[in-house]
Design an enzyme around this catalytic site. Structure first.
Site, PDB file in Angstrom:
ATOM      1  N   TYR A 157       0.852  -1.189   0.000  1.00  0.00           N
ATOM      2  CA  TYR A 157       0.000   0.000   0.000  1.00  0.00           C
ATOM      3  C   TYR A 157       0.887   1.239   0.000  1.00  0.00           C
ATOM      4  CZ  TYR A 157      -3.017   3.740   1.624  1.00  0.00           C
ATOM      5  OH  TYR A 157      -3.694   4.926   1.713  1.00  0.00           O
ATOM      6  N   GLU A 189      -3.317   7.620  -4.080  1.00  0.00           N
ATOM      7  CA  GLU A 189      -3.403   6.375  -3.304  1.00  0.00           C
ATOM      8  C   GLU A 189      -3.223   5.211  -4.263  1.00  0.00           C
ATOM      9  OE1 GLU A 189      -7.133   5.144  -1.376  1.00  0.00           O
ATOM     10  OE2 GLU A 189      -5.949   4.777   0.421  1.00  0.00           O
TER      11      GLU A 189
END
Ligand code: GDP
Ligand code: MN
Length: 415
Positions: free
Chosen positions: A137, A225
């Site tokens: 992530y 993101e």
């Protein structure tokens, strides 16, 4: 209480007026233009085009498998059936045909879902090889507490970062960047190290984060993101997903990026209001409001809340509240079927209150179909004349001069 409500409204306002979201395919193209390695793909509007795109990707990358990915402004598409693996051209056609035109429901959409107009046909990058593919992530955003940009990253990729934050917060790392130096080599290395990488993958990751951070700054983004960032079986690091939010106030210096706006993804009433030059944000409540000035608009929403209602919208009509503008604003407010009453709260500074009152009366008569009670508070230059005009108009419009009086009248019509 007033303060927290203002904050909530402001956050909501920011969401619509100050930020512009990109589709995954647009975000990936942006990243790629800054040298960030991405999962390659082609965006298409039909099942037939999907097959051609898959053939082209096979020719360019050698991949036999493809992923078909719904392009909507919402995350969690995989969970909602909007991301599917196709192992041959028949499956590409079949899956693309199913996803295009569907109303995709994900944990981040309403129950009705979002209509899918296009899909990204992408190369399969989870192919087997020397090592297991690994998901990470990574996001880049502003830390408002320190006033610095930061890179947030974790070994726990592919899943909801909120869940990771709750269950294993120690697995989320954070690297703050000094704006005057940009990301430094030792910082890129620390990130690669904390992700447990070595050899080729380590080098790949330092290149990846450095290019990613540069792309973030150069495009005036407010959020990147990338979930997941993938380490492929042959140790390449690439972006498989891309959620990109740009600072809309900086779009004047990114004309090419401004073109990427997709109005189909936005609230239609807000788009229409924007075209009329009205500053309108759709909210969940039942009291419509029409105000001049953003500060007074926020105070008015607090007033509605304290009177026991919920604002149905934020609406700043701007400085010139003439009949045409007032009528346009009425039209927008009344498109929301939840509206049970309208509060008009205008301060007559430069614009005289009697002019506004006449505008309200004219608009009311022109519209002809207004069936909800209206409370008008006009304060400032010629407020007394304005009140007289409203009171003598013979229309179902209540006047008020004091803030509290307006609140009481809203309360009365709601109960
Ligand atoms: P999101 O669900 O909206 O976040 O969409 P993502 O782009 O993150 O894709 C969801 C999931 O699809 C990823 O977490 C992967 O597990 C999977 N996925 C994406 N690309 C590929 C691929 O090339 N091959 C395979 N097998 N799975 C993929
Ligand atoms: Mn994702």
């Amino acid at each position: 209480m007033a303060k927290t409500l203002n904050y909530r409204i402001f956050a909501q306002r920011n969401k619509f007026l100050i930020k512009m979201n990109l589709h995954e395919y647009q975000g990936k193209e942006l990243l790629s233009s800054f040298g960030v390695r991405i999962q390659r793909g082609i965006v298409v509007q039909s099942a037939k085009e999907a097959v051609d795109a898959a053939k082209q990707l096979t020719a360019e990358t050698g991949t036999g498998w493809h992923v078909i990915k719904a392009q909507v402004h919402a995350g969690g598409r995989g969970k909602g059936g909007g991301v599917k693996l196709a192992k041959n051209l028949n499956e590409v056609e079949e899956i693309a045909g199913k996803i295009i035109g569907m109303d995709l429901v994900t944990p981040q959409t309403s129950a009705e879902g979002k209509r899918v107009h296009q899909v990204l046909v992408a190369e399969d990058v989870y192919y087997p090889g020397k090592n297991e593919p690994q998901e990470y992530y990574m996001s880049v955003l502003l830390n408002r507490g320190t006033g610095r940009n930061m890179i947030v990253y974790s070994t726990e990729g592919g899943m909801d970062i909120e869940t990771v934050a709750e269950e294993t917060p120690e697995l989320i790392h954070n690297e703050e960047i000094d704006a005057s130096t940009g990301i430094l080599p030792f910082q890129a290395r620390r990130i690669a190290f904390n992700l447990g990488l070595s050899g080729t993958a380590f080098k790949e990751m330092t290149k990846f984060v450095t290019a990613l951070y540069t792309a973030y700054v150069k495009s005036d983004a407010s959020l990147f993101e990338i979930n997941p960032v993938l380490k492929t079986s042959d140790d390449l690091i690439m972006a498989v997903d891309a959620k990109v939010t740009l600072d809309a106030n900086a779009l004047y210096r990114h004309r090419d990026l401004a073109q990427l706006r997709d109005l189909r993804e936005e609230n239609p009433i807000e788009v229409e209001a924007g075209a009329l030059g009205l500053n309108y944000v759709d909210l969940e409540g039942n009291v419509g409001c029409m105000v001049n000035g953003a500060g007074l608009a926020m105070a008015t929403m607090d007033l509605i809340k304290q009177a026991g209602g919920e604002p149905a919208n934020f609406l700043d009509v701007g400085g010139t509240a003439d009949a045409a503008r007032v009528e346009a604003a009425f039209g927008i407010i009344l498109k929301d079927p939840a509206v049970k009453a309208i509060l008009i709260n205008i301060f007559g500074g430069i614009v005289r209150c009697d002019r506004v009152a006449q505008g309200v009366i004219d608009a009311y008569k022109n519209m002809g179909n207004i069936s909800v009670p209206i409370i008008v508070r006009l304060q400032g230059t010629n407020a007394d004349i304005a009140k007289e005009l409203i009171d003598n108009s013979g229309l179902d419009v209540m006047s008020a001069t004091e803030f509290q009086e307006a609140a009481d009248k809203v309360q009365a019509v709601l109960s």
